[in-house]
Enzyme design. Structure first.
Site, PDB file in Angstrom:
ATOM      1  N   CYS A  79       0.793  -1.135   0.270  1.00 21.27           N
ATOM      2  CA  CYS A  79       0.305  -0.114  -0.209  1.00 21.27           C
ATOM      3  C   CYS A  79       0.720   0.966  -0.246  1.00 21.27           C
ATOM      4  O   CYS A  79       1.361   1.546   0.870  1.00 21.27           O
ATOM      5  CB  CYS A  79      -0.859  -0.462   0.910  1.00 21.27           C
ATOM      6  SG  CYS A  79      -1.706   1.940   1.717  1.00 21.27           S
ATOM      7  N   CYS A 109      -3.193   7.249  -1.795  1.00 22.66           N
ATOM      8  CA  CYS A 109      -4.286   7.723  -2.556  1.00 22.66           C
ATOM      9  C   CYS A 109      -5.433   8.499  -1.902  1.00 22.66           C
ATOM     10  O   CYS A 109      -6.448   8.797  -2.371  1.00 22.66           O
ATOM     11  CB  CYS A 109      -4.807   6.593  -3.158  1.00 22.66           C
ATOM     12  SG  CYS A 109      -4.896   4.645  -2.360  1.00 22.66           S
ATOM     13  N   THR A 138      -4.238   5.145   7.284  1.00 17.57           N
ATOM     14  CA  THR A 138      -2.931   4.206   6.804  1.00 17.57           C
ATOM     15  C   THR A 138      -2.365   5.621   6.170  1.00 17.57           C
ATOM     16  O   THR A 138      -2.573   6.649   6.163  1.00 17.57           O
ATOM     17  CB  THR A 138      -3.829   4.004   5.378  1.00 17.57           C
ATOM     18  OG1 THR A 138      -4.674   2.803   5.309  1.00 17.57           O
ATOM     19  CG2 THR A 138      -3.178   3.621   4.070  1.00 17.57           C
ATOM     20  N   GLU A 182      -0.210   1.723   9.898  1.00 18.85           N
ATOM     21  CA  GLU A 182      -1.686   1.942  10.056  1.00 18.85           C
ATOM     22  C   GLU A 182      -1.497   2.565  11.391  1.00 18.85           C
ATOM     23  O   GLU A 182      -0.318   2.307  12.098  1.00 18.85           O
ATOM     24  CB  GLU A 182      -2.387   0.521  10.222  1.00 18.85           C
ATOM     25  CG  GLU A 182      -2.611  -0.214   8.747  1.00 18.85           C
ATOM     26  CD  GLU A 182      -3.942   0.227   8.164  1.00 18.85           C
ATOM     27  OE1 GLU A 182      -4.440   1.268   8.173  1.00 18.85           O
ATOM     28  OE2 GLU A 182      -3.393   0.716   6.935  1.00 18.85           O
ATOM     29  N   HIS A 206     -11.943   6.066  -3.341  1.00 22.44           N
ATOM     30  CA  HIS A 206     -11.624   5.192  -2.900  1.00 22.44           C
ATOM     31  C   HIS A 206     -11.617   3.767  -2.939  1.00 22.44           C
ATOM     32  O   HIS A 206     -10.710   2.808  -3.334  1.00 22.44           O
ATOM     33  CB  HIS A 206     -11.227   5.260  -2.072  1.00 22.44           C
ATOM     34  CG  HIS A 206     -10.418   4.782  -0.788  1.00 22.44           C
ATOM     35  ND1 HIS A 206      -9.302   5.322  -0.811  1.00 22.44           N
ATOM     36  CD2 HIS A 206     -10.167   4.330   0.896  1.00 22.44           C
ATOM     37  CE1 HIS A 206      -8.379   4.935  -0.104  1.00 22.44           C
ATOM     38  NE2 HIS A 206      -8.831   4.071   0.998  1.00 22.44           N
ATOM     39  N   TYR A 227      -8.513   0.576  -5.284  1.00 25.10           N
ATOM     40  CA  TYR A 227      -8.434  -0.248  -5.196  1.00 25.10           C
ATOM     41  C   TYR A 227      -7.347  -1.331  -6.228  1.00 25.10           C
ATOM     42  O   TYR A 227      -7.267  -2.283  -6.280  1.00 25.10           O
ATOM     43  CB  TYR A 227      -9.207  -1.362  -4.555  1.00 25.10           C
ATOM     44  CG  TYR A 227      -8.697  -0.961  -2.752  1.00 25.10           C
ATOM     45  CD1 TYR A 227      -9.282   0.180  -2.097  1.00 25.10           C
ATOM     46  CD2 TYR A 227      -8.138  -1.546  -1.792  1.00 25.10           C
ATOM     47  CE1 TYR A 227      -9.098   0.195  -1.095  1.00 25.10           C
ATOM     48  CE2 TYR A 227      -8.179  -1.419  -0.746  1.00 25.10           C
ATOM     49  CZ  TYR A 227      -8.374  -0.598  -0.544  1.00 25.10           C
ATOM     50  OH  TYR A 227      -8.143   0.146   1.305  1.00 25.10           O
ATOM     51  N   CYS A 273      -4.629  -0.686  -7.119  1.00 27.57           N
ATOM     52  CA  CYS A 273      -3.621  -1.099  -6.345  1.00 27.57           C
ATOM     53  C   CYS A 273      -3.248  -2.635  -6.092  1.00 27.57           C
ATOM     54  O   CYS A 273      -2.125  -3.388  -6.136  1.00 27.57           O
ATOM     55  CB  CYS A 273      -3.011  -0.084  -5.331  1.00 27.57           C
ATOM     56  SG  CYS A 273      -4.024  -0.388  -4.057  1.00 27.57           S
ATOM     57  N   GLU A 304      -6.843  -5.697   4.045  1.00 26.72           N
ATOM     58  CA  GLU A 304      -7.292  -3.870   3.777  1.00 26.72           C
ATOM     59  C   GLU A 304      -7.700  -4.193   2.416  1.00 26.72           C
ATOM     60  O   GLU A 304      -8.844  -3.774   2.116  1.00 26.72           O
ATOM     61  CB  GLU A 304      -5.490  -3.275   3.758  1.00 26.72           C
ATOM     62  CG  GLU A 304      -5.785  -1.659   3.384  1.00 26.72           C
ATOM     63  CD  GLU A 304      -4.350  -0.929   2.730  1.00 26.72           C
ATOM     64  OE1 GLU A 304      -3.697  -1.010   2.075  1.00 26.72           O
ATOM     65  OE2 GLU A 304      -3.951  -1.183   3.645  1.00 26.72           O
TER      66      GLU A 304
END
Lengths: 480, 480, 480, 480
Positions: free
Chosen positions: C98, C102, C189, C255, C290, C294, C296, C444
């Site tokens: 991560c 973003c 995050t 986190e 968001h 994801y 990613c 996540e």
């Protein structure tokens, strides 16, 4: 015990009030749509005659000590429960279809327990009545249709709340010699292949629903009982092309709507009468037995795996890695289903009535797998078979003098295999994945013995979550 | 039988040559990384002492008639096979972990059959030797590490073809009083919690591989045997935060690489010597038993379901329909696994040696489900738990005088539940889905007792496809 | 735009009040646990400097016309939306983790729309304030932490109903120059890698909850803001074995729990103030953006597929049919995820504020797949890798003078591949499937941007069921 | 452009040599089995006439600048590719069936590229010929049947190796004015609804197979072309009960075996002639376009979701949590399919010929999902619908004067809904999950545009594994 021939003959003597496709049917036995379904039940007699299946297909009556067909037997041991699963496996492979007789067996066994339990609580004599009836069934080697599902009307309302009181089968009038009932039972598997019909409530009842809390048995051709045959995928192919194109040329299933239009039941055939507090127990007992019975689907699966392997061979690709892998995946799903059915039998126990009863949690787990796995097995079979199962010409084209040669030439596949073999196996796969066989193998697997949600509710009820919570607490150091 | 305390004491007396994280470890018993694994084995003694588990945890030796720990027992009946599954279920829930002792049991049972079969063919005396050894194990109530997996080097080459001959454990030299061996066994579960180590070949052999076709047993601390401890997810948390943060505060697993650097084995401890044609049989027998053993995963599943239910309650949402549905799905997967393990036990049979052996097809089906279902159960547990399992502060933060109050305030959840409880359960879910517990619950479920492909190969070999093909042929009218 | 070095330097100048593992941390930049997470954000600067990524990593500010980092950009076109997905794909593969930035981008874009819409309804000036703030962020090339999730206390109660009013972040006091706020944001995050923190409500609000309907931005090291670092799988391995054993030697996630202990926010940084009726809109807008982000995860998937392929090659079995099939299955799942993210971008539209917004239905569909597919990809990667990922000795064992030779000899695998390579790839697979990387890649994926149920609710809301019903009605001849 | 009526009229004028169920069919247009399939193609004309669909259903010819039906169009832009997907979605929902015309479109587009590329290499003039032909198709607004799949005989042998040389369509004789061809094309969707038939090779060829490397177009009723209609699930229900019982009362699919018995093709209609090295390219191009086209299945899915929602409402349980959850799951699968089809279109590019071409990797990913998801959607629809879909009486029973009242009374469901509505929706679900619609929705999804293995092979070929391996290597520190 009856022979196969005697069973068929006994069906000729029944006087069913049956409608199919808008018309009354009088000769059921020779009807091309109905006969394959009757052949399934006939197979339960046929195999019981064969010595090699003796241990599985027959049992010793605890009432009379006589050798009886296992379908008429009350389970006296764990071995009996296991043999029921194994009997399902034999018959499923033999018919490639729903053989319809287990629903009566499961009804008889459930009633053997619940009539006993009602008597214990209320001092009634249902169990004595029931055992007398059971002895008749055993002696005559009869097929019983177990009838549970009502029309249900508006499903958000309980029986007594329905606008139309007949949406659940109910008491209309009490008479000195018996009762009058009205209503319907839907989804009745094998109904017009049966000698007897055994009605049970379809759900838990409250006191205000007590006129709906009734159970009884009747000859299947009793006056006032009307049968309407369900229409199913590819049923008319049985009429227009009864050979190669039907896939399974011998067997099939059967579903009827059974209307009770003010039907009289004598007291000796009444096994529950307004004991509303036992309705849910009867449902659960019948359903758990019947969920075990769905082991039969794993053998229809065997047939489908066999067919998939054959078509792979006929098409020259049985050794391709992806084909082998799919065959193994099918076996894996199939054997998982049979394992669960066996486990719920082996882990059964004896109830106070003396009847042996399956493990309820595992029976529901078993059936819930059956609501999913056959669909994946069917998809894999279609994957292996190829598009031909939905594009192939008909048998009549193969036999046509002008174009038959093209069909024969171009559907040939691997050298040395008759083109007919390839077509037959393709049609069998079509039958089991979208035709008449799919009704048994897929949709009935989903909804028979209760839809998936019914199994989920029972699983939630029977699983010991507190034990699991305590195990977790101890391990992570929670003391309260 | 040994008590739990006696077992721990016996471990203090072992003289292991062990390395962990680059350093030699002398006091294993009190090592914070190793002790939780040792606690698991200790639990196999502890529960055998408890009368309520007597029937499951102990058995009567067929050699001596004495009461012994079931882990040292050779299965004499179907009931013994079933009790092995049930013993796994008890210990899995008790430890929430791999309890490591079944691998020895499965080795002993496999050898009890294969030594007999070798003797039948070759007139050797392996079975006599083995039974003498078995009696010693039973009398002393010993833990045996079953050692099968070799390094394998280049997997496209057979043992005798490897550039480095030590990639498979092998005979180096035959002496008058025994043999010298060299090689390694990897993935050795519970190795430094064991009294004995039993080596077996890891695959089928050809004649040219015969120096690799050896089986023998040794005291686990024999000279020349070197242990290197495997590093696992979250292992160092055992050192830096051995309480709340580890999730499972009592138990854990253990994996070692075990090097045999020219180790001597006396003849009385040799159970196979160059009989290469029995290597695959020993592998299959051991593997099938061990695949049954994976029933234990369904109980680690019980712990995880319990933890998921607890966290749902602690967070105030146990009645949400989607939570209930996920809990049921978890139970369904879990009970399907246990059903398959039970089925392969119940459907077992007696081998010529007298040992009862599981149904090979169903044992492989059982294990293949175990390679998938725990992953889905773990995902569902994480779904129910929420993101906190990967974002929560540490126990030390909770105990910090400055910020502890924030952690306590904001992780509180539902009124009336101590914040510590919520944290503990979250950590247990972390442990079982990605921490030390996940090693046992997930990756070991995948690869222990053989990777999925190994089960698939056995399923293909054991399923009766011809029977399925014939059933299909008959139904669609194919005669040849 | 800042360079990578300037970003790191800027972090040295931040004055975070941070606690980790019970202790205050002052030098974040050089902390071995934190640095890998900071490296991820640094990569967002590093790649923006490279000409080959210019089109994807940078954009032209609609406020200033200057070239800015795309993470600071408000989407002006469909191409911008698509490039966001593609940027995610580049950075995910570059970091295997991560990359955390973003969430700020998605917050800025959501606020650009919602501040505009509030102003339209209430005549407020939030959008002007916001754009001024945005310009500052763009000019300084800042990292923003988007903070949404509150502690929530008892989840069956709404914000204003909680026993402890601080369970949702809220207004404590209105002052002439700004507001005082209190509460917490959890699961934050990349929090201590950020320059700014942007708070938003976490759910729909009612009028009585209006003190909770606030949104604002602050420098991340504002007085009263306290960070508590979350403990994650294998975090301490970063300390004891920061090289080979960590798998991903460069990057990781982060986190934090972020406490707001009576923190002051000046009016110019307040973007929503008691407009409770816009809270759900802001949540939905942010969440939909968001959920697109994801994508990613599909590139972390790329890394895992690459690792699985490498380990298959290192172990000599890359051509086995089952290995190839598993690799294809992984790709299939992965590319399905990326396709869905692309589709929700391509099917976006321009909102009244001028900002381009993703297709909400497809963004939720995209994310819901992400809650499942990575778990299956991870399982397949473990399947291919073999048990070594949980049994292998540590790097320190490999380097130990006495036993290192055994580790090197027996973990070697295929001839010609350095043993270190094999170990490194195994550790990377461990990292991504159960270690620090799994936090990003699995848990996540499940809970980030909202748990699965949140996506399901949005899908039910956005799908046009009436259109589907009408299509069905027409085809089967229903007229009303 | 032709109107719907003109299309139907044009079909009356075709002189097909067609056999169905063993008999020659002369009036196709009014045949109850064929007409529903023809109605689908008619819908492609009908909707093109409607202004609201103008942008999607029509396009501007790059040859003539005239407005043409999009099915005759060569994609000139990414928007064209996307609109093809969207056109599929409109027509799928409108027909609930395979509308058959896309296969011709995909053939034309593939030939537009490959004829160009052959010319570039060999200096031939195929592209000129092709464009002339294309202009004719566009001007006359013709339906083209794209014919690819050969009989294949023994699949382990290549075309030139077959015992029977006709198992692949091939050159028989070269003449001055054209060529003679012989063979068969199987699984020909919509064949006797088409004006033209376009033949292409079915696989990669080697030089020795060059007589099989031919592509050409012919009027569909050319002498020597013989059509044999495929028999499909529930086809005869179209004859015996053409209304309510068929489920989809308007539309259906069509599959033929097309025999070429020494058929003459003039040179101007030949588009590939022995250029064996371009055969695989033509297959790949056509297949990739056609795999994109399977987006249509996601709209048949829309119909099925609509039907499932309707039946839930008619049965009084639309708000049950498990029903809502299943509906969302169906939408999720469905929208994932459409997203993938959109993504492969949006990520397309322009080829040297000027034609825009889809992203091959994503097109294959898209289709591979289509081989699985509809099966699960169908299972969920059956789950929601209940067992009635396989047990309900026929329409003729509902209309029977004696028993119709029972059917009406007991199938009623929720108050206020005509019983006919409930029956119609149930039959639609039957149609789509096991009847004529299931042929299109399920089996065709599996095998149309190539079976799953074909997609897997392309995915393996197009995915950039090296990029993934390098990403993994960098992150774990492998340098070589």
């Amino acid at each position: 015990m009856k022979t196969k021939a005697e069973y068929i003959e006994s069906m000729r003597n029944m006087n069913f009030n049956l409608y199919m496709f808008g018309e009354q049917v009088t000769n059921l036995v020779d009807n091309p749509v109905i006969r394959p379904a009757m052949n399934c039940i006939a197979a339960t007699y046929e195999l019981a005659e064969k010595p090699e299946y003796d241990k599985i297909m027959t049992a010793t009556s605890h009432l009379t000590g006589k050798r009886i067909n296992r379908f008429c037997h009350i389970h006296q041991s764990i071995e009996d429960l296991v043999n029921k699963t194994k009997m399902g496996r034999i018959l499923g492979a033999y018919t490639g279809s729903c053989f319809q007789r287990c629903v009566g067996t499961d009804s008889l066994n459930a009633l053997s327990m619940v009539t006993h339990d009602i008597d214990q609580k209320y001092g009634t004599e249902y169990n004595t009545r029931f055992l007398k009836y059971l002895r008749y069934v055993q002696d005559e080697d009869l097929v019983c249709c177990g009838a549970m599902t009502d029309a249900k009307g508006d499903r958000s309302l309980r029986p007594a709340e329905q606008a139309d009181p007949d949406q659940y089968l109910h008491l209309v009038e009490e008479k000195s010699n018996g009762i009058m009932v009205r209503g319907v039972k839907v989804h009745q598997t094998g109904a017009v292949n049966s000698h007897e019909i055994i009605c049970m409530p379809t759900r838990a009842m409250r006191e205000e629903d007590k006129d709906y809390a009734i159970s009884f048995a009747l000859p299947a051709d009793t006056e006032g009982v009307i049968y309407i045959y369900g229409r199913q995928s590819c049923d008319s192919r049985r009429i227009d092309s009864p050979n190669m194109d039907v896939g399974n040329i011998l067997y099939g299933g059967q579903e009827c709507m059974v209307v009770f239009e003010d039907v009289f039941v004598p007291w000796e055939r009444v096994f529950m009468y307004k004991e509303w507090d036992f309705a849910s127990d009867l449902v659960e007992k019948f359903a758990s037995y019947h969920r075990q019975s769905y082991a039969c689907k794993s053998v229809i699966g065997d047939v489908l795996i066999g067919a998939a392997q054959l078509i792979a061979e006929y098409q020259g690709i049985p050794k391709a890695a992806h084909i082998r892998d799919k065959i193994i995946d099918m076996i894996q799903l199939n054997e998982t289903m049979i394992s669960c059915s066996l486990a719920c039998a082996y882990e059964g126990h004896r109830e106070p009535s003396g009847t042996c009863y399956v493990n309820t949690l595992l029976a529901n787990v078993s059936k819930l797998n059956v609501t999913k796995f056959p669909y994946e097995i069917a998809r894999l079979a279609q994957d292996i078979a190829g598009g031909g199962i939905v594009t192939m010409p008909s048998e009549k084209d193969l036999n046509n003098p002008k174009i038959g040669k093209y069909v024969a030439k171009y559907l040939k596949g691997t050298e040395g295999i008759p083109v007919e073999n390839r077509i037959r196996v393709m049609r069998l796969i079509e039958n089991l994945t979208m035709g008449l066989g799919a009704v048994c193998y897929l949709t009935e697997s989903l909804h028979g013995a209760g839809s998936p949600m019914a199994q989920k509710i029972m699983i939630a009820r029977r699983a010991n979550i507190d034990r699991m919570k305590n195990a977790a607490k101890r391990l992570c150091g929670i003391e309260s």
